[in-house]
Design a protein around this motif. Structure first.
Motif, PDB file in Angstrom:
ATOM      1  N   TRP A 234      -7.511   5.342  -8.188  1.00 51.16           N
ATOM      2  CA  TRP A 234      -6.817   5.026  -9.057  1.00 51.16           C
ATOM      3  C   TRP A 234      -5.449   5.323  -8.805  1.00 51.16           C
ATOM      4  CZ3 TRP A 234      -4.703   1.213 -11.659  1.00 51.16           C
ATOM      5  CH2 TRP A 234      -3.544   1.589 -12.236  1.00 51.16           C
ATOM      6  N   THR A 235      -5.400   6.765  -8.191  1.00 49.68           N
ATOM      7  CA  THR A 235      -4.179   7.505  -7.803  1.00 49.68           C
ATOM      8  C   THR A 235      -3.582   6.841  -6.638  1.00 49.68           C
ATOM      9  OG1 THR A 235      -5.289   9.166  -6.454  1.00 49.68           O
ATOM     10  CG2 THR A 235      -5.084   9.820  -8.898  1.00 49.68           C
ATOM     11  N   ILE A 236      -4.539   6.475  -5.728  1.00 51.84           N
ATOM     12  CA  ILE A 236      -3.711   5.483  -4.603  1.00 51.84           C
ATOM     13  C   ILE A 236      -3.349   4.213  -5.170  1.00 51.84           C
ATOM     14  CG2 ILE A 236      -4.327   4.719  -2.601  1.00 51.84           C
ATOM     15  CD1 ILE A 236      -6.569   6.685  -2.232  1.00 51.84           C
ATOM     16  N   LEU A 237      -3.995   3.370  -6.194  1.00 53.38           N
ATOM     17  CA  LEU A 237      -3.540   2.184  -6.618  1.00 53.38           C
ATOM     18  C   LEU A 237      -2.380   2.361  -7.359  1.00 53.38           C
ATOM     19  CD1 LEU A 237      -6.783   0.447  -7.820  1.00 53.38           C
ATOM     20  CD2 LEU A 237      -5.406  -0.055  -5.759  1.00 53.38           C
ATOM     21  N   GLU A 238      -2.124   3.413  -8.147  1.00 57.20           N
ATOM     22  CA  GLU A 238      -1.009   3.812  -9.016  1.00 57.20           C
ATOM     23  C   GLU A 238       0.278   3.721  -8.101  1.00 57.20           C
ATOM     24  OE1 GLU A 238       1.049   7.840 -10.467  1.00 57.20           O
ATOM     25  OE2 GLU A 238      -1.252   7.404 -11.285  1.00 57.20           O
ATOM     26  N   TYR A 239       0.107   4.572  -6.839  1.00 54.16           N
ATOM     27  CA  TYR A 239       1.405   4.532  -5.813  1.00 54.16           C
ATOM     28  C   TYR A 239       1.414   3.100  -5.168  1.00 54.16           C
ATOM     29  CZ  TYR A 239       4.066   6.138  -1.927  1.00 54.16           C
ATOM     30  OH  TYR A 239       5.138   6.397  -0.882  1.00 54.16           O
ATOM     31  N   VAL A 323       0.513   8.864 -19.894  1.00 53.62           N
ATOM     32  CA  VAL A 323       1.206   9.726 -19.325  1.00 53.62           C
ATOM     33  C   VAL A 323       2.608   9.317 -19.285  1.00 53.62           C
ATOM     34  CG1 VAL A 323       1.997  11.366 -17.408  1.00 53.62           C
ATOM     35  CG2 VAL A 323      -0.514  11.358 -18.415  1.00 53.62           C
ATOM     36  N   HIS A 324       2.508   7.883 -18.780  1.00 45.82           N
ATOM     37  CA  HIS A 324       3.781   7.167 -18.463  1.00 45.82           C
ATOM     38  C   HIS A 324       4.886   7.041 -19.831  1.00 45.82           C
ATOM     39  CE1 HIS A 324       6.158   3.452 -17.401  1.00 45.82           C
ATOM     40  NE2 HIS A 324       6.777   4.476 -16.900  1.00 45.82           N
ATOM     41  N   TYR A 325       4.098   6.876 -20.895  1.00 42.72           N
ATOM     42  CA  TYR A 325       4.776   6.711 -22.250  1.00 42.72           C
ATOM     43  C   TYR A 325       5.129   8.237 -22.792  1.00 42.72           C
ATOM     44  CZ  TYR A 325       5.932   5.742 -26.981  1.00 42.72           C
ATOM     45  OH  TYR A 325       6.191   5.582 -28.446  1.00 42.72           O
ATOM     46  N   ALA A 326       4.445   9.221 -22.482  1.00 40.82           N
ATOM     47  CA  ALA A 326       4.736  10.386 -22.744  1.00 40.82           C
ATOM     48  C   ALA A 326       6.080  10.753 -22.002  1.00 40.82           C
ATOM     49  CB  ALA A 326       3.764  11.345 -22.653  1.00 40.82           C
ATOM     50  N   LEU A 344      12.115  10.366 -14.654  1.00 46.17           N
ATOM     51  CA  LEU A 344      13.021   9.859 -15.107  1.00 46.17           C
ATOM     52  C   LEU A 344      14.202   9.698 -14.088  1.00 46.17           C
ATOM     53  CD1 LEU A 344      13.587  11.610 -18.698  1.00 46.17           C
ATOM     54  CD2 LEU A 344      13.104   9.263 -18.116  1.00 46.17           C
ATOM     55  N   ALA A 345      14.011  10.682 -13.023  1.00 45.40           N
ATOM     56  CA  ALA A 345      14.949  10.481 -11.645  1.00 45.40           C
ATOM     57  C   ALA A 345      14.656   9.390 -11.290  1.00 45.40           C
ATOM     58  CB  ALA A 345      14.736  11.855 -10.861  1.00 45.40           C
ATOM     59  N   HIS A 346      13.496   9.032 -11.075  1.00 50.38           N
ATOM     60  CA  HIS A 346      13.251   7.621 -10.310  1.00 50.38           C
ATOM     61  C   HIS A 346      14.150   6.292 -11.059  1.00 50.38           C
ATOM     62  CE1 HIS A 346      10.934   4.194  -8.759  1.00 50.38           C
ATOM     63  NE2 HIS A 346      10.585   3.892  -9.941  1.00 50.38           N
ATOM     64  N   HIS A 347      14.060   6.642 -12.412  1.00 51.22           N
ATOM     65  CA  HIS A 347      15.124   5.536 -13.205  1.00 51.22           C
ATOM     66  C   HIS A 347      16.470   5.922 -12.947  1.00 51.22           C
ATOM     67  CE1 HIS A 347      12.056   3.089 -15.131  1.00 51.22           C
ATOM     68  NE2 HIS A 347      11.325   4.268 -15.364  1.00 51.22           N
ATOM     69  N   TYR A 348      16.904   6.935 -12.999  1.00 49.37           N
ATOM     70  CA  TYR A 348      18.525   7.171 -13.162  1.00 49.37           C
ATOM     71  C   TYR A 348      19.116   7.981 -11.933  1.00 49.37           C
ATOM     72  CZ  TYR A 348      17.513   6.338 -17.965  1.00 49.37           C
ATOM     73  OH  TYR A 348      17.149   5.807 -19.465  1.00 49.37           O
ATOM     74  N   LYS A 349      18.233   8.261 -10.816  1.00 47.44           N
ATOM     75  CA  LYS A 349      18.803   8.858  -9.805  1.00 47.44           C
ATOM     76  C   LYS A 349      18.708   7.974  -8.498  1.00 47.44           C
ATOM     77  CE  LYS A 349      18.788  13.042  -7.148  1.00 47.44           C
ATOM     78  NZ  LYS A 349      18.744  14.625  -7.309  1.00 47.44           N
ATOM     79  N   ASN A 350      17.184   7.595  -8.251  1.00 54.08           N
ATOM     80  CA  ASN A 350      17.197   6.852  -6.995  1.00 54.08           C
ATOM     81  C   ASN A 350      15.940   6.184  -7.190  1.00 54.08           C
ATOM     82  OD1 ASN A 350      16.365   5.912  -4.409  1.00 54.08           O
ATOM     83  ND2 ASN A 350      17.339   7.675  -3.274  1.00 54.08           N
ATOM     84  N   PHE A 351      15.908   4.919  -7.365  1.00 54.82           N
ATOM     85  CA  PHE A 351      14.599   4.315  -7.767  1.00 54.82           C
ATOM     86  C   PHE A 351      13.775   3.615  -6.309  1.00 54.82           C
ATOM     87  CE2 PHE A 351      18.401   1.461  -8.042  1.00 54.82           C
ATOM     88  CZ  PHE A 351      18.347   0.463  -7.058  1.00 54.82           C
ATOM     89  N   ASP A 352      14.265   3.894  -5.288  1.00 51.76           N
ATOM     90  CA  ASP A 352      13.600   3.696  -3.992  1.00 51.76           C
ATOM     91  C   ASP A 352      12.670   4.950  -3.583  1.00 51.76           C
ATOM     92  OD1 ASP A 352      14.471   1.184  -3.456  1.00 51.76           O
ATOM     93  OD2 ASP A 352      16.461   1.973  -2.753  1.00 51.76           O
ATOM     94  N   LEU A 353      12.572   5.892  -4.492  1.00 52.95           N
ATOM     95  CA  LEU A 353      11.750   7.156  -4.077  1.00 52.95           C
ATOM     96  C   LEU A 353      11.107   7.430  -5.466  1.00 52.95           C
ATOM     97  CD1 LEU A 353      14.291   9.276  -1.925  1.00 52.95           C
ATOM     98  CD2 LEU A 353      12.414   8.128  -1.090  1.00 52.95           C
ATOM     99  N   GLY A 354      10.104   8.493  -5.259  1.00 51.20           N
ATOM    100  CA  GLY A 354       9.336   9.023  -6.495  1.00 51.20           C
ATOM    101  C   GLY A 354       8.446   7.863  -7.265  1.00 51.20           C
ATOM    102  N   PHE A 355       7.701   7.424  -6.324  1.00 49.83           N
ATOM    103  CA  PHE A 355       6.796   6.353  -7.086  1.00 49.83           C
ATOM    104  C   PHE A 355       5.616   6.947  -7.894  1.00 49.83           C
ATOM    105  CE2 PHE A 355       8.728   4.600  -3.612  1.00 49.83           C
ATOM    106  CZ  PHE A 355       9.508   3.509  -4.001  1.00 49.83           C
ATOM    107  N   GLY A 356       5.329   8.279  -7.686  1.00 47.22           N
ATOM    108  CA  GLY A 356       4.244   8.814  -8.574  1.00 47.22           C
ATOM    109  C   GLY A 356       4.546   9.010  -9.805  1.00 47.22           C
ATOM    110  N   VAL A 357       3.617   8.777 -10.690  1.00 50.97           N
ATOM    111  CA  VAL A 357       3.836   8.945 -12.308  1.00 50.97           C
ATOM    112  C   VAL A 357       3.025  10.242 -12.572  1.00 50.97           C
ATOM    113  CG1 VAL A 357       3.676   7.830 -14.688  1.00 50.97           C
ATOM    114  CG2 VAL A 357       4.394   6.509 -12.565  1.00 50.97           C
ATOM    115  N   THR A 358       1.817  10.231 -12.603  1.00 48.17           N
ATOM    116  CA  THR A 358       0.822  11.156 -13.021  1.00 48.17           C
ATOM    117  C   THR A 358       0.893  12.527 -12.042  1.00 48.17           C
ATOM    118  OG1 THR A 358      -0.998  10.132 -11.923  1.00 48.17           O
ATOM    119  CG2 THR A 358      -0.527   9.770 -14.125  1.00 48.17           C
TER     120      THR A 358
END
Length: 372
Positions: A234-239, A323-326, A344-358
């Motif tokens: 799942w961690t791989i699929l998440e990414y 976790v995403h909700y939290a 949040l930096a993925h949303h507000y800083k650079n949406f082309d990086l930082g794909f990991g959530v957990t």
């Protein structure tokens, strides 16, 4: 111009700067003057020098080339839309703070300034009937808006209900399924892969076997490693889902159907990142996304192992969505607080990086780590 004016970004215009496709702008309008190049009295070089750029000033410059009123009238024959710059709120300078609380968007001013989506009206048909280019859509959908209440995606309530999902629906729906699959795996490891009838024939068979004490303790030595393998999968699929499916921006066709699909799957989350009812995945959507993966698991592994792998993946999916909700809405302990700033930096800083959530593991592996 037609009533529904096509909206282009500055990048759209800049990409048409050759004799084969020559666009220019003036007073916010976009003109495709490709077919006019050969007929320009001053020669095509004068236009090509400003291809992909604004020509308002140069057309007024008599020393460059004097233009009559009829020239301006002729220019209107080549209008194809207008250019809209729009506001940019995503910035490399953005810094995550523990008390981050975005300001609510003024819906009327937002639509007036950006001419993108009117948050006072259902969003689906606006995207479906899009009059903006792919470039302008991607620019705007990644600029977050914030409302106290979830805006409507559909007009009819019988459709709208399927687009809003409270966070607790995910564990309530998927954890029983994960537990059932794990029990099924234990029974199959105990009695053999073909000891149970298909689910649709007799769904209660593994539960009866468990109640009858037919699960042997040794089955755990096979089922648990398979379950933990599912966690890792799942961690791989998440990414992979996040980076290569939800952020398939570069490969997205410039067509309203493609933009609508992108918006439904992930664009709406970047557009409204704090929408509490659209932070976790509706069960119907995850069923659609997970089905090919579960079928692949049964092709790769024996039946008993496949059920445990899928069970482990589902449990980690539930963890991911909760976790995403939290990360968006909850005060958290130190490690998770760090992941909140990262996401949040993925949303507000650079949406082309930082794909990991957990976790950031696969961002490190694939060199998409986002400095925060």
């Amino acid at each position: 111009m037609s009533k529904r004016v096509r909206i282009f970004s500055v990048e759209d215009v800049a990409n048409h700067a050759s004799p084969a496709s020559c666009w220019v702008t003036r007073n916010g309008r976009v003109y495709d003057v490709t077919t006019f190049l050969a007929d320009h009295p001053g020669g095509d070089d004068l236009i090509l020098n400003y291809a992909g750029k604004d020509i308002g000033a140069v057309m007024k410059d008599a020393s460059e080339h004097e233009h009559s009123d009829s020239a301006y009238d002729m220019l209107e024959e080549f209008v194809i839309g207008r250019v809209c710059v729009g506001e940019n709120t995503v910035s490399e300078d953005w810094e995550a703070t523990d008390d981050f609380e975005p300001e609510e968007t003024d819906t009327s001013k937002d639509y007036e300034r950006n001419q993108f989506l009117d948050l006072r009206r259902p969003l689906f048909m606006q995207v479906w009937r899009a009059n903006f280019s792919k470039s302008y859509y991607l620019q705007q959908v990644h600029q977050p808006r914030h409302l106290a209440e979830s805006p409507r995606l559909f007009g009819p309530s019988y459709l709208e209900v399927f687009t809003r999902t409270a966070w607790y629906v995910v564990p309530c729906f998927w954890l029983p399924i994960a537990a059932y699959l794990f029990i099924r795996s234990l029974v199959q490891f105990s009695l053999g892969s073909y000891s149970l009838p298909p689910f649709l024939v007799d769904p209660s068979a593994p539960l009866r076997a468990m109640a009858a004490g037919r699960i042997v303790p040794a089955s755990l030595t096979y089922a648990l490693p398979s379950f933990f393998l599912g966690n890792m999968v799942w961690t791989i699929l998440e990414y992979v889902f996040h980076r290569f499916l939800f952020h398939v921006d570069a490969l997205l066709p410039d067509h309203s159907a493609a933009l609508t699909l992108h918006f439904l799957m992930h664009g709406i989350h970047h557009y409204l990142p704090m929408d509490r009812l659209r932070l976790v995945m509706p069960p119907a959507l995850f069923i659609f996304l997970s089905y090919p993966m579960t079928q692949l698991a049964h092709l790769l592994f024996p039946t008993a192992m496949a059920n445990a792998v899928v069970s482990g993946a589902y449990v980690f999916y539930v963890l991911y969505d909760c976790v995403h909700y939290a990360l968006h809405h909850t005060r958290l302990p130190a490690y998770v607080k760090e992941m909140k700033k990262y996401h949040l930096a993925h949303h507000y800083k650079n949406f082309d990086l930082g794909f990991g959530v957990t976790s950031k593991i696969w961002d490190y592996v694939f060199n998409t780590i986002l400095p925060v």
